[in-house]
Design a protein around this motif. Structure first.
Motif, PDB file in Angstrom:
ATOM      1  N   LEU A 104       0.844  -1.191   0.000  1.00 29.63           N
ATOM      2  CA  LEU A 104       0.000   0.000   0.000  1.00 29.63           C
ATOM      3  C   LEU A 104       0.880   1.241   0.000  1.00 29.63           C
ATOM      4  CD1 LEU A 104      -2.723  -1.055   2.593  1.00 29.63           C
ATOM      5  CD2 LEU A 104      -2.899  -1.051   0.096  1.00 29.63           C
ATOM      6  N   PRO A 105       0.436   2.301  -0.630  1.00 24.38           N
ATOM      7  CA  PRO A 105       1.244   3.527  -0.698  1.00 24.38           C
ATOM      8  C   PRO A 105       1.593   4.063   0.693  1.00 24.38           C
ATOM      9  CG  PRO A 105      -0.604   3.644  -2.210  1.00 24.38           C
ATOM     10  CD  PRO A 105      -0.816   2.423  -1.364  1.00 24.38           C
ATOM     11  N   ASP A 106       2.814   4.520   0.829  1.00 19.17           N
ATOM     12  CA  ASP A 106       3.266   5.116   2.087  1.00 19.17           C
ATOM     13  C   ASP A 106       2.376   6.299   2.443  1.00 19.17           C
ATOM     14  OD1 ASP A 106       5.395   3.301   2.192  1.00 19.17           O
ATOM     15  OD2 ASP A 106       6.710   4.644   1.065  1.00 19.17           O
ATOM     16  N   GLY A 107       1.996   6.362   3.710  1.00 23.61           N
ATOM     17  CA  GLY A 107       1.194   7.484   4.181  1.00 23.61           C
ATOM     18  C   GLY A 107      -0.279   7.410   3.842  1.00 23.61           C
ATOM     19  N   TRP A 108      -0.706   6.337   3.194  1.00 21.50           N
ATOM     20  CA  TRP A 108      -2.118   6.189   2.845  1.00 21.50           C
ATOM     21  C   TRP A 108      -2.873   5.864   4.121  1.00 21.50           C
ATOM     22  CZ3 TRP A 108      -4.964   1.917  -0.256  1.00 21.50           C
ATOM     23  CH2 TRP A 108      -6.054   2.472  -0.929  1.00 21.50           C
ATOM     24  N   ASP A 109      -3.767   6.727   4.528  1.00 19.68           N
ATOM     25  CA  ASP A 109      -4.451   6.615   5.810  1.00 19.68           C
ATOM     26  C   ASP A 109      -5.671   5.703   5.683  1.00 19.68           C
ATOM     27  OD1 ASP A 109      -5.133   7.018   8.462  1.00 19.68           O
ATOM     28  OD2 ASP A 109      -6.177   8.905   8.053  1.00 19.68           O
ATOM     29  N   VAL A 110      -5.445   4.407   5.894  1.00 22.96           N
ATOM     30  CA  VAL A 110      -6.525   3.429   5.807  1.00 22.96           C
ATOM     31  C   VAL A 110      -6.454   2.487   7.002  1.00 22.96           C
ATOM     32  CG1 VAL A 110      -6.688   3.459   3.292  1.00 22.96           C
ATOM     33  CG2 VAL A 110      -5.144   1.845   4.390  1.00 22.96           C
ATOM     34  N   GLU A 111      -7.592   1.919   7.337  1.00 27.24           N
ATOM     35  CA  GLU A 111      -7.645   0.873   8.352  1.00 27.24           C
ATOM     36  C   GLU A 111      -7.733  -0.451   7.617  1.00 27.24           C
ATOM     37  OE1 GLU A 111     -10.858  -0.835  11.523  1.00 27.24           O
ATOM     38  OE2 GLU A 111     -10.721   1.338  11.324  1.00 27.24           O
ATOM     39  N   VAL A 112      -6.832  -1.360   7.946  1.00 31.44           N
ATOM     40  CA  VAL A 112      -6.771  -2.640   7.253  1.00 31.44           C
ATOM     41  C   VAL A 112      -7.442  -3.718   8.103  1.00 31.44           C
ATOM     42  CG1 VAL A 112      -5.237  -4.413   6.310  1.00 31.44           C
ATOM     43  CG2 VAL A 112      -4.641  -1.986   6.062  1.00 31.44           C
ATOM     44  N   THR A 113      -8.318  -4.482   7.464  1.00 32.49           N
ATOM     45  CA  THR A 113      -8.954  -5.635   8.090  1.00 32.49           C
ATOM     46  C   THR A 113      -8.577  -6.850   7.260  1.00 32.49           C
ATOM     47  OG1 THR A 113     -10.824  -4.292   8.824  1.00 32.49           O
ATOM     48  CG2 THR A 113     -11.163  -6.673   8.722  1.00 32.49           C
ATOM     49  N   TYR A 114      -8.125  -7.895   7.920  1.00 31.96           N
ATOM     50  CA  TYR A 114      -7.758  -9.125   7.225  1.00 31.96           C
ATOM     51  C   TYR A 114      -8.869 -10.155   7.345  1.00 31.96           C
ATOM     52  CZ  TYR A 114      -2.968  -7.315   7.431  1.00 31.96           C
ATOM     53  OH  TYR A 114      -1.847  -6.550   7.292  1.00 31.96           O
ATOM     54  N   ALA A 115      -8.995 -10.972   6.307  1.00 31.92           N
ATOM     55  CA  ALA A 115      -9.921 -12.102   6.346  1.00 31.92           C
ATOM     56  C   ALA A 115      -9.147 -13.336   5.914  1.00 31.92           C
ATOM     57  CB  ALA A 115     -11.099 -11.855   5.416  1.00 31.92           C
ATOM     58  N   ALA A 116      -9.302 -14.421   6.642  1.00 33.28           N
ATOM     59  CA  ALA A 116      -8.575 -15.655   6.348  1.00 33.28           C
ATOM     60  C   ALA A 116      -9.187 -16.438   5.192  1.00 33.28           C
ATOM     61  CB  ALA A 116      -8.511 -16.532   7.594  1.00 33.28           C
ATOM     62  N   ASN A 117     -10.442 -16.123   4.858  1.00 36.76           N
ATOM     63  CA  ASN A 117     -11.113 -16.836   3.772  1.00 36.76           C
ATOM     64  C   ASN A 117     -12.239 -15.950   3.226  1.00 36.76           C
ATOM     65  OD1 ASN A 117     -13.624 -17.392   5.333  1.00 36.76           O
ATOM     66  ND2 ASN A 117     -12.263 -18.692   6.548  1.00 36.76           N
ATOM     67  N   GLY A 118     -12.870 -16.425   2.178  1.00 32.77           N
ATOM     68  CA  GLY A 118     -13.919 -15.640   1.541  1.00 32.77           C
ATOM     69  C   GLY A 118     -15.123 -15.375   2.421  1.00 32.77           C
ATOM     70  N   LEU A 119     -15.484 -16.348   3.236  1.00 32.90           N
ATOM     71  CA  LEU A 119     -16.624 -16.161   4.126  1.00 32.90           C
ATOM     72  C   LEU A 119     -16.344 -15.057   5.145  1.00 32.90           C
ATOM     73  CD1 LEU A 119     -19.449 -17.047   4.908  1.00 32.90           C
ATOM     74  CD2 LEU A 119     -18.436 -18.842   6.326  1.00 32.90           C
ATOM     75  N   GLU A 120     -15.159 -15.073   5.749  1.00 30.31           N
ATOM     76  CA  GLU A 120     -14.783 -13.990   6.665  1.00 30.31           C
ATOM     77  C   GLU A 120     -14.755 -12.650   5.925  1.00 30.31           C
ATOM     78  OE1 GLU A 120     -11.162 -14.482   8.879  1.00 30.31           O
ATOM     79  OE2 GLU A 120     -11.800 -16.417   9.683  1.00 30.31           O
ATOM     80  N   GLY A 121     -14.321 -12.685   4.688  1.00 28.80           N
ATOM     81  CA  GLY A 121     -14.266 -11.466   3.893  1.00 28.80           C
ATOM     82  C   GLY A 121     -15.635 -10.855   3.669  1.00 28.80           C
ATOM     83  N   ILE A 122     -16.602 -11.666   3.259  1.00 31.22           N
ATOM     84  CA  ILE A 122     -17.940 -11.126   3.014  1.00 31.22           C
ATOM     85  C   ILE A 122     -18.595 -10.698   4.321  1.00 31.22           C
ATOM     86  CG2 ILE A 122     -19.261 -13.288   2.988  1.00 31.22           C
ATOM     87  CD1 ILE A 122     -19.749 -10.314   0.584  1.00 31.22           C
ATOM     88  N   GLU A 123     -18.296 -11.395   5.411  1.00 36.52           N
ATOM     89  CA  GLU A 123     -18.830 -10.974   6.717  1.00 36.52           C
ATOM     90  C   GLU A 123     -18.254  -9.610   7.115  1.00 36.52           C
ATOM     91  OE1 GLU A 123     -18.016 -14.352   9.235  1.00 36.52           O
ATOM     92  OE2 GLU A 123     -19.759 -15.445   8.466  1.00 36.52           O
TER      93      GLU A 123
END
Length: 109
Positions: A10-29
């Motif tokens: 990700l670009p340096d200084g890009w102010d975002v909150e990152v959420t990880y998902a271990a699989n597609g189901l976690e991702g859609i949730e």
């Protein structure tokens, strides 16, 4: 490992909150919980693959901006994800400059 590589790209200084998902189901949730304004999505995942996640995003009318990052570089895969609503398709391994180029191209940073 791949998720962390994307985060490091990700670009340096890009102010975002990152959420990880271990699989597609976690991702859609996570998307359903409002954590998916922008989604970096792989196609090969357990529980739900990337195509299924894109189909769910579309069916549920989420406003997520989706960039697919995948090692499946077949033209059919690219065409399919774009038809399902992905903004762009980037091949793995991710290249920091390519990601920045795509984000700039679409006015996302």
């Amino acid at each position: 490992m791949a998720r962390k590589q994307v985060t490091r790209s990700l670009p340096d200084g890009w102010d975002v909150e990152v959420t990880y998902a271990a699989n597609g189901l976690e991702g859609i949730e996570a998307i359903r919980a409002g954590k998916g304004e922008m989604v970096f999505l792989d196609l090969t995942m357990p529980e739900m693959d990337g195509y299924e996640v894109l189909e769910a995003i579309r069916a549920e009318r989420h406003k997520s901006i989706v960039i697919v990052i995948s090692g499946d570089i077949q033209p059919e895969a690219r065409d399919r994800v774009l038809a399902l609503g992905a903004l762009e398709f980037i091949k793995k391994p991710i290249n920091k400059d390519k990601l920045a180029e795509v984000l700039h191209q679409y006015g996302l940073m």
